[in-house]
Every structure is written in C-alpha cells, then in structure tokens.
Write a protein that holds these residues in place. Sequence first.
Motif: not given
Length: 270
Positions: A220-222, A227-229, A261-262, A266-267
């Motif tokens: 989930p982080y990556y 998505a941030v990109g 990103l936060f 967390v996820l």
Amino acid sequence: PAGTWLLYLPCTWSIGLAAAPGCLPDWRMLSLFGVGAVLMRGAGCTINDLWDRDYDRQVARTASRPLAAGDISTFQSLVFLGGLLSLALCVLLCLNYYSIILGAASLSLVVTYPLMKRITYWPQLILGLTFNWGALLGWSAIRGSCEWSVCLPLYFAGVMWTLVYDTIYAHQDKKDDIMIGVKSTALQFKEDTKQWLSGFSLAMLLSLCVAGMNCNQTFPYYSVVAAVGAHLAHQIYTLDIDKPEDCWKKFSSNRNVGILLFIGIVLGNL
C-alpha cells in the motif's frame, strides 16, 4: 493554513513510519506535533514579516500584512513571537532529551531562512531544510533517536517536495521580486521551471522508496507513492507559471499530496 499543513505533514510521515508494524501512529504525538506546527508556523511567519516588512510593502500580495501595513508595531510583534516560542518550548519539553536537542537545533534555520532571498537564488532550498525538520523529529520522538537510513531519505524527499511547491509559489511574485531585488528559484529557473520541478519530483519519489525499503514498508505504501507521483506530474504538466491564481491553486494542492502519503504510510504499516 496551507503553510501549517506543509510544516506538519512531514512530522506525520515520520511518526507513521516509526510506529510498530501492524500498529496505528501514536495519536498523542500526532496531536502534540500538530500544536507545535501551528505555533512554529506562526513564529516563522512573524520572523519572516519582521525581516521583510520593508519588502512586503512593495509587493501587492503582501502589502496588507500587519507589520507592512503598520497595523502593529515591531515591539508588539516581538512580544507575540516570544509568546509563540515559549509555548512551542513547552511542547518540545514534552519529548525525550534527544528530540529536545534536535528540535532546538532547527531554530537557527527558522531565524535565518527569511534572509536567504537577499543573497541566493535558492531560498526555497533553505526553506526545505527548515520545513521538513519534522521528518527527523517525529521518528526520534517515537524511537528515542533517529534511524538515519530511514530519516535522511525521508528528510531529503521532503526537501525536494518543498522545492517543487515553493518554486510554484514563488512564481506568483516574480514581477515584484525583480522590481525590489530579491531572489528565488522561480527567477533562477524561468522558462525551464517544469524541467526542474520534474527532476525534484523524481528525486522525491526515489527517496520515498528508499525510506520505505529501509523500514520494511509494504505494497500500500508503494502504491500511494506512485499516486503521489501522478499527482505531482499533473501539477507540473498543467501549471501555468504566468498565472498567479493557478500557481496558488497548485501550491495549495500539495496539502493533498502530504495527506495521501500519510495515509499510504499508515495502510502500509497495518
């Protein structure tokens, strides 16, 4: 409050990454850092306005600021600043000794940042070093010290992010800045701004991946980093550097980047 969010969010990333696997971030620390962000953002703005009151009078967007407009005196501003810093010290003293020393070390950056636009075309870099200190402080507040293999890439990612959003912000004032003789990355990059912003965004994303790998983050982080990109790519592609209202809109949207990103941290931790 966009600036307060941008100061606070790197703290939340660090607190989130420092949480034990499978656990939510420490909500007490998130709250404490939230209060600290409001206080230090206020202190930073006050210091900035004290240094820049003569410049601010000459810029349309900032001419109505209280010091520039003469609504309050320098003495009143200093009293207000003393109150904010005293309250911020109370927040800092709630942390461990390592974090108290680390937090106090950031004050020199807070005080000197406003002077940088007089001497370098890269004041946004100094702002990045200042605004993302929470990426170091959040981890140490949870763990008692910094894990540099995680904290440094996270800090670097935050600095790159600041170079993106504050260069966009600086394009609002570039005509006034030229007239009064202050410097910014917007004036340095000119029509090459989008290429520079793309490079900073790529550096940010790579650093976030390094930080994630070094603390065993999960899918989930990556996914959220990707998505941030995409968000940053859309910002840069659609940006009109000659329209101040569009620059403000793109700058403000970076709050959503930080919150996204936060959520990914967390996820990924869970």
